[in-house]
Design a protein around this motif. Structure first.
Motif, PDB file in Angstrom:
ATOM      1  N   ILE A 303       8.465   1.715   8.340  1.00 42.40           N
ATOM      2  CA  ILE A 303       8.171   2.440   7.097  1.00 42.40           C
ATOM      3  C   ILE A 303       9.405   3.118   6.525  1.00 42.40           C
ATOM      4  O   ILE A 303       9.335   3.717   5.445  1.00 42.40           O
ATOM      5  N   SER A 304      10.538   3.024   7.236  1.00 39.47           N
ATOM      6  CA  SER A 304      11.786   3.610   6.747  1.00 39.47           C
ATOM      7  C   SER A 304      12.739   2.557   6.178  1.00 39.47           C
ATOM      8  O   SER A 304      13.877   2.872   5.842  1.00 39.47           O
ATOM      9  N   MET A 305      12.272   1.303   6.071  1.00 34.41           N
ATOM     10  CA  MET A 305      13.126   0.222   5.565  1.00 34.41           C
ATOM     11  C   MET A 305      13.648   0.540   4.168  1.00 34.41           C
ATOM     12  O   MET A 305      14.807   0.315   3.843  1.00 34.41           O
ATOM     13  N   ASP A 306      12.765   1.068   3.324  1.00 34.34           N
ATOM     14  CA  ASP A 306      13.135   1.511   1.975  1.00 34.34           C
ATOM     15  C   ASP A 306      11.987   2.361   1.449  1.00 34.34           C
ATOM     16  O   ASP A 306      10.976   2.557   2.145  1.00 34.34           O
ATOM     17  N   GLU A 307      12.111   2.876   0.238  1.00 36.68           N
ATOM     18  CA  GLU A 307      11.083   3.766  -0.303  1.00 36.68           C
ATOM     19  C   GLU A 307       9.755   3.051  -0.448  1.00 36.68           C
ATOM     20  O   GLU A 307       8.686   3.620  -0.229  1.00 36.68           O
ATOM     21  N   GLY A 308       9.792   1.769  -0.837  1.00 32.64           N
ATOM     22  CA  GLY A 308       8.557   1.010  -1.025  1.00 32.64           C
ATOM     23  C   GLY A 308       7.824   0.702   0.254  1.00 32.64           C
ATOM     24  O   GLY A 308       6.623   0.397   0.239  1.00 32.64           O
ATOM     25  N   ALA A 309       8.501   0.784   1.394  1.00 29.96           N
ATOM     26  CA  ALA A 309       7.857   0.497   2.679  1.00 29.96           C
ATOM     27  C   ALA A 309       6.827   1.551   3.043  1.00 29.96           C
ATOM     28  O   ALA A 309       6.000   1.333   3.931  1.00 29.96           O
ATOM     29  N   LYS A 310       6.857   2.685   2.384  1.00 30.24           N
ATOM     30  CA  LYS A 310       5.899   3.758   2.644  1.00 30.24           C
ATOM     31  C   LYS A 310       4.660   3.655   1.757  1.00 30.24           C
ATOM     32  O   LYS A 310       3.751   4.485   1.852  1.00 30.24           O
ATOM     33  N   MET A 311       4.626   2.647   0.862  1.00 30.58           N
ATOM     34  CA  MET A 311       3.496   2.499  -0.054  1.00 30.58           C
ATOM     35  C   MET A 311       2.843   1.137   0.127  1.00 30.58           C
ATOM     36  O   MET A 311       3.418   0.221   0.716  1.00 30.58           O
ATOM     37  N   LEU A 312       1.642   1.011  -0.404  1.00 32.77           N
ATOM     38  CA  LEU A 312       0.853  -0.193  -0.199  1.00 32.77           C
ATOM     39  C   LEU A 312       1.157  -1.286  -1.222  1.00 32.77           C
ATOM     40  O   LEU A 312       1.372  -1.008  -2.400  1.00 32.77           O
ATOM     41  N   GLY A 313       1.130  -2.522  -0.737  1.00 28.77           N
ATOM     42  CA  GLY A 313       1.307  -3.674  -1.613  1.00 28.77           C
ATOM     43  C   GLY A 313       0.095  -4.577  -1.656  1.00 28.77           C
ATOM     44  O   GLY A 313       0.038  -5.499  -2.484  1.00 28.77           O
ATOM     45  N   GLU A 314      -0.886  -4.342  -0.771  1.00 25.62           N
ATOM     46  CA  GLU A 314      -2.053  -5.236  -0.723  1.00 25.62           C
ATOM     47  C   GLU A 314      -3.240  -4.547  -0.067  1.00 25.62           C
ATOM     48  O   GLU A 314      -3.087  -3.798   0.896  1.00 25.62           O
ATOM     49  N   CYS A 315      -4.421  -4.811  -0.619  1.00 25.77           N
ATOM     50  CA  CYS A 315      -5.695  -4.492   0.024  1.00 25.77           C
ATOM     51  C   CYS A 315      -6.463  -5.804   0.131  1.00 25.77           C
ATOM     52  O   CYS A 315      -6.693  -6.473  -0.887  1.00 25.77           O
ATOM     53  N   ALA A 316      -6.837  -6.188   1.347  1.00 31.85           N
ATOM     54  CA  ALA A 316      -7.512  -7.467   1.559  1.00 31.85           C
ATOM     55  C   ALA A 316      -8.881  -7.252   2.180  1.00 31.85           C
ATOM     56  O   ALA A 316      -9.032  -6.478   3.128  1.00 31.85           O
ATOM     57  N   LEU A 317      -9.877  -7.948   1.644  1.00 31.13           N
ATOM     58  CA  LEU A 317     -11.259  -7.823   2.069  1.00 31.13           C
ATOM     59  C   LEU A 317     -11.679  -9.076   2.825  1.00 31.13           C
ATOM     60  O   LEU A 317     -11.554 -10.191   2.313  1.00 31.13           O
ATOM     61  N   ILE A 318     -12.183  -8.890   4.050  1.00 31.66           N
ATOM     62  CA  ILE A 318     -12.687  -9.991   4.870  1.00 31.66           C
ATOM     63  C   ILE A 318     -13.927  -9.481   5.600  1.00 31.66           C
ATOM     64  O   ILE A 318     -13.897  -8.400   6.195  1.00 31.66           O
ATOM     65  N   PRO A 319     -15.015 -10.222   5.585  1.00 26.04           N
ATOM     66  CA  PRO A 319     -16.200  -9.761   6.315  1.00 26.04           C
ATOM     67  C   PRO A 319     -15.970  -9.777   7.816  1.00 26.04           C
ATOM     68  O   PRO A 319     -15.237 -10.626   8.339  1.00 26.04           O
TER      69      PRO A 319
END
Length: 408
Positions: A303-319
């Motif tokens: 999560i320290s790779m860059d500023e964006g590593a601390k935020m979400l890029g995807e929410c995935a739904l699977i039953p």
């Protein structure tokens, strides 16, 4: 393993996975574990119309030796020939097929600070090429068994038995154990598309997650964004399947709008090591705390790779009762485990989840809320009692998952 069924799997990857067009250049990236199958894939790619197929071989133990003996400076260098190759790929847009087989714990013990520094340095050079190519070409990630991976999944079997058992599991999970996998996948893509259509008609602005393990989390969605899943179409008009297998319906959430805590339900293989039994807590859209019973330091580096590593890029739904989860196998591989369980991803978001993205600049998409980062790392949070509720702009609450499964 039955060679007829392996041939059908190879055909599936060529026709449904990358869906190669006539005369197209295809690059296959594979480790040294299943050369006979790679040969099958190359032949099926040519039969499907490929004009040229290159295989790029790698070997995880050799990669480990590089990190053991080379300096950080040496490993971080991007050679002139590598840049020229990226220039060529940017111009010709080859289809890419990635065949995973590496040991999920295969780089255990390497200097993770060195690994992170090297990855960061090289990504800064390569990422602009990837960004420019994004959505313009076909790609597919699939898997074949490696001996070490197979023993990790089936530790009580001998190597040959474990590899055979993992082949069976891969084909079953990939819907490639039937007489006509290509037809099976056409039906599967249609079913995913129907569910996406339903979700996209709801006009959701947020998703709320709750489970008895302590997950209590809410994430905002981007106005004009939409749910995707199964196959997708490149900007060049070519339909392909990025992941085989896939069971997910996903969306890129709004960067900076996430509150609460989520608990992992499966191990995460990251940079060749396993992170287990961890939690991630968000405030004001960013990760503010992580905990783990195993490898918390590696999670903190991630999560320290860059500023964006601390935020979400995807929410995935699977039953929860997905075909992969019902196999009862922990694959220790994100391609499979993420399709057995609802998951989130830290890092880079998907621009093609936004309506009209092809006419927007990267800066405009970032301003809308598509997260940008050097990483995109999926981690699994699905469980039997997970409840996911969609929230509309009027505050209407609509069940999406109830007791871990689809509510519609």
């Amino acid at each position: 393993m039955n060679k007829i069924q392996l041939r059908r799997y190879a055909k599936l990857l060529a026709k449904t996975g990358v869906n190669v067009k006539k005369g197209q250049w295809v690059i296959v990236q594979a480790e040294l574990d299943q050369p006979e199958f790679v040969e099958m894939v190359v032949e099926e790619l040519y039969r499907a119309g490929a004009g040229k197929v290159n295989v790029e071989w790698s070997h995880q133990p050799v990669a480990g030796l590089h990190y053991k003996y080379q300096s950080t400076e040496s490993l971080s260098q991007t050679q002139k020939w590598e840049i020229e190759k990226w220039e060529l790929k940017k111009q010709e847009l080859p289809a890419m097929l990635y065949l995973e087989s590496s040991d999920p714990d295969g780089l255990k013990g390497i200097d993770q600070d060195k690994f992170t520094a090297v990855r960061t340095a090289r990504s800064k050079v390569i990422k602009p090429y990837r960004d420019e190519m994004d959505n313009n070409y076909q790609w597919c990630i699939a898997a074949v068994p490696g001996k070490a991976w197979a023993k990790k999944v089936f530790p009580n079997l001998n190597v040959m038995q474990a590899v055979e058992k993992l082949w069976e599991a891969i084909l079953k999970a990939s819907r490639a154990d039937v007489a006509d996998p290509v037809r099976e996948w056409a039906n599967h893509n249609d079913e995913i598309a129907r569910r996406c259509d339903y979700l996209n008609r709801l006009g959701l602005v947020a998703l709320e997650y709750k489970a008895k393990n302590g997950t209590d989390f809410k994430v905002g969605l981007i106005e004009g964004s939409f749910f995707m899943g199964g196959g997708e179409e490149s900007l060049k008009g070519r339909y392909f399947n990025p992941n085989i297998p896939t069971e997910e319906i996903f969306i890129s959430p709004k960067a900076g709008e996430a509150e609460g805590i989520v608990y992992s339900t499966k191990p995460l293989s990251y940079q060749g090591e396993l992170i287990e039994d961890f939690s991630v807590r968000f405030e004001n859209g960013k990760v503010v705390e992580v905990k783990a019973k195993k490898n918390v330091e590696l999670l903190e580096k991630m999560i320290s790779m860059d500023e964006g590593a601390k935020m979400l890029g995807e929410c995935a739904l699977i039953p929860y009762d997905s075909p992969i989860n019902n196999l009862g196998i922990l694959f220790y591989n994100t391609l499979f485990d993420e399709n057995a369980s609802c998951h989130l991803a830290l890092g880079h978001g998907f621009t093609n989840c936004v309506k009209g993205y092809e006419n927007m600049t990267k800066e405009e998409l970032t301003k809308l809320g598509i997260n940008d980062s050097l990483i995109h790392v999926d981690f699994m949070i699905g469980c039997r009692d997970l409840e996911i509720t969609g929230i509309t702009s009027r505050g209407t609450r609509i069940p999406i998952l109830t007791y871990g499964n689809w509510a519609f």
